[in-house]
Design a protein around this motif. Structure first.
Motif, PDB file in Angstrom:
ATOM      1  N   GLY A  39     107.752 150.117  52.235  1.00 11.74           N
ATOM      2  CA  GLY A  39     108.084 151.072  51.183  1.00 11.74           C
ATOM      3  C   GLY A  39     107.992 150.421  49.814  1.00 11.74           C
ATOM      4  N   HIS A  90     111.238 146.571  45.589  1.00  7.85           N
ATOM      5  CA  HIS A  90     111.681 147.228  44.355  1.00  7.85           C
ATOM      6  C   HIS A  90     110.927 146.593  43.198  1.00  7.85           C
ATOM      7  CE1 HIS A  90     114.658 149.085  41.635  1.00  7.85           C
ATOM      8  NE2 HIS A  90     114.660 147.931  40.975  1.00  7.85           N
ATOM      9  N   PHE A 121     117.211 156.655  53.365  1.00  6.05           N
ATOM     10  CA  PHE A 121     117.324 155.354  54.019  1.00  6.05           C
ATOM     11  C   PHE A 121     118.096 155.573  55.315  1.00  6.05           C
ATOM     12  CE2 PHE A 121     116.635 154.421  49.598  1.00  6.05           C
ATOM     13  CZ  PHE A 121     115.738 153.360  49.639  1.00  6.05           C
ATOM     14  N   MET A 145     110.101 159.431  51.842  1.00  8.81           N
ATOM     15  CA  MET A 145     110.607 158.076  52.017  1.00  8.81           C
ATOM     16  C   MET A 145     111.871 157.816  51.206  1.00  8.81           C
ATOM     17  SD  MET A 145     108.145 155.400  53.404  1.00  8.81           S
ATOM     18  CE  MET A 145     109.308 154.231  52.818  1.00  8.81           C
ATOM     19  N   ASP A 190     105.867 154.964  47.059  1.00 13.32           N
ATOM     20  CA  ASP A 190     106.669 155.942  47.801  1.00 13.32           C
ATOM     21  C   ASP A 190     107.701 156.622  46.924  1.00 13.32           C
ATOM     22  OD1 ASP A 190     105.741 155.410  50.656  1.00 13.32           O
ATOM     23  OD2 ASP A 190     106.208 153.406  49.917  1.00 13.32           O
ATOM     24  N   GLU A 239     119.391 149.122  53.883  1.00  5.89           N
ATOM     25  CA  GLU A 239     118.338 148.140  53.624  1.00  5.89           C
ATOM     26  C   GLU A 239     118.720 147.183  52.505  1.00  5.89           C
ATOM     27  OE1 GLU A 239     114.234 149.238  53.030  1.00  5.89           O
ATOM     28  OE2 GLU A 239     114.498 151.040  54.260  1.00  5.89           O
ATOM     29  N   GLN A 280     108.905 151.110  45.611  1.00  7.70           N
ATOM     30  CA  GLN A 280     109.474 151.927  44.544  1.00  7.70           C
ATOM     31  C   GLN A 280     109.291 151.180  43.230  1.00  7.70           C
ATOM     32  OE1 GLN A 280     113.339 152.337  46.387  1.00  7.70           O
ATOM     33  NE2 GLN A 280     114.261 150.801  45.034  1.00  7.70           N
ATOM     34  N   ILE A 305     116.900 145.227  49.740  1.00  2.00           N
ATOM     35  CA  ILE A 305     115.586 145.382  49.104  1.00  2.00           C
ATOM     36  C   ILE A 305     115.389 144.300  48.039  1.00  2.00           C
ATOM     37  CG2 ILE A 305     114.102 146.933  47.788  1.00  2.00           C
ATOM     38  CD1 ILE A 305     115.698 149.286  48.875  1.00  2.00           C
ATOM     39  N   ARG A 319     111.658 145.594  54.238  1.00  2.00           N
ATOM     40  CA  ARG A 319     111.046 146.864  54.642  1.00  2.00           C
ATOM     41  C   ARG A 319     110.641 147.697  53.422  1.00  2.00           C
ATOM     42  NH1 ARG A 319     115.511 146.744  58.626  1.00  2.00           N
ATOM     43  NH2 ARG A 319     116.687 148.304  57.466  1.00  2.00           N
ATOM     44  N   THR A 320     111.233 147.358  52.272  1.00  2.00           N
ATOM     45  CA  THR A 320     110.941 148.037  51.008  1.00  2.00           C
ATOM     46  C   THR A 320     110.945 146.982  49.911  1.00  2.00           C
ATOM     47  OG1 THR A 320     112.043 150.073  51.743  1.00  2.00           O
ATOM     48  CG2 THR A 320     111.758 149.815  49.376  1.00  2.00           C
TER      49      THR A 320
END
Length: 246
Positions: free
Chosen positions: A83, A53, A4, A1, A105, A8, A85, A10, A50-51
Motif C-alpha cells: 500500500g 507513508h 486497515f 485500501m 492507494d 499496521e 499513501q 507504517i 505492508r504500507t
C-alpha cells in the motif's frame, strides 16, 4: 485500501530535496538525512512493511508538489501488493486523482482539506475511500501550511466533519512530540479515535515498541513511524509482531 483490517506499523519515507529526511517538531531545517527514497522504501519492504507513508516535505511547505520525480520513482519500484499513501503539496482534486491513477492507494490532504473541505467529497466521488485527511495538532489545535498556521479547529471535531465528507481515514499527527523520540500523547489519539468510525492513523513521538502497542490499545488503525526506525530504536518487524500479539 483506506481501511486497515489489521493494525499496521507504517514506515515514513519523508522526502526533502530528493532525499529521505526526518524533521524534529515539524521545523524546517531540523532534518537529518537518510539517503535515497527508493533504497529506503526497499529496506522497509524487506523488513516487513505492508504500507509505506510518503511525504513531499517541500511540497507541504511550498503548497505544490516539489519532489514528484523522487516520489514517482518510489511508486514505480514498489510491488503492487504494498500500500502507498502520499501527502505534501496536494492542493487540487484533479492532481489527487492523477496520483491515485498512477498507483497510489491513498492521498493525504492537510491544508487543502482545511481550506476547501469539499475537495474531500470531490475526490471520494471518483476514488471512494482513498482520501486520508491529515489533522496535525499543536497545543491541541489543528495547524496547516507545514505546521506553521493555526486554524482554531479541535482535532476530534474536525475528524467528525471530514468523516461526513467521505474521508476514508484520518491521519492524526501530534506535532508537539514529532521527531523527538520522547513518546506519544495517548489521550490526544484516543479523543480522535473515539470521535469517528473511520480508521485513525497515529503519528508523532513514537520512541519505543511500547508506544506502538499503546497506540493500538488506544484504538488506532495504524501508526506511522519515522525517526525511531531510521535511528534503529527498534526493528519494524519487532514492532509489528508486538502489536499483533495483543
Amino acid at each position: 485500501m483506506s481501511d486497515f483490517p489489521e493494525f499496521e506499523v507504517i514506515p515514513a519515507v519523508d522526502v526533502q530535496d530528493g532525499e529521505v529526511v526526518q524533521l524534529v517538531g515539524g521545523e524546517r531545517g531540523t532534518g537529518k538525512r537518510y539517503g535515497d527514497p527508493v533504497e529506503a522504501a526497499e529496506r522497509w519492504i524487506a523488513g516487513g512493511a505492508r504500507t509505506l507513508h510518503l511525504v513531499d516535505l517541500d511540497g507541504a511547505f511550498e503548497g505544490e508538489r516539489v519532489n514528484a520525480d523522487a516520489i514517482e520513482a518510489v511508486v514505480r519500484s514498489v510491488p503492487d501488493e504494498i500500500g502507498l499513501q502520499l501527502g505534501g503539496g496536494i492542493r487540487a482534486a484533479e492532481g489527487a486523482r492523477e496520483l491515485l491513477d498512477i498507483g497510489l492507494d491513498r492521498v493525504i490532504l492537510g491544508t487543502a482539506a482545511v481550506e476547501t473541505p469539499e475537495i474531500v467529497a470531490e475526490i471520494d466521488e471518483t476514488h471512494p475511500g482513498s482520501v486520508v485527511v491529515s489533522l496535525d495538532a499543536k497545543d491541541g489545535e489543528v495547524v496547516v501550511s507545514g505546521w506553521t498556521e493555526g486554524t482554531g479547529l479541535d482535532p476530534a471535531e474536525a475528524a467528525v466533519r471530514y468523516e461526513e465528507l467521505g474521508a476514508g481515514a484520518v491521519l492524526f499527527t501530534n506535532v508537539d512530540v514529532e521527531g523527538q523520540l520522547e513518546g506519544i500523547n495517548r489521550e490526544a489519539v484516543e479523543s480522535v479515535v473515539d470521535a469517528v468510525d473511520i480508521p485513525v492513523i497515529a503519528s508523532g513521538g513514537v520512541a519505543t515498541i511500547d508506544d506502538v502497542v499503546a497506540l493500538k490499545e488506544a484504538g488506532a488503525g495504524a501508526v506511522v513511524v519515522g525517526t525511531a526506525l531510521y535511528e534503529g530504536a527498534f526493528a519494524l518487524r519487532e514492532a509489528q509482531d508486538a502489536a499483533d500479539a495483543i
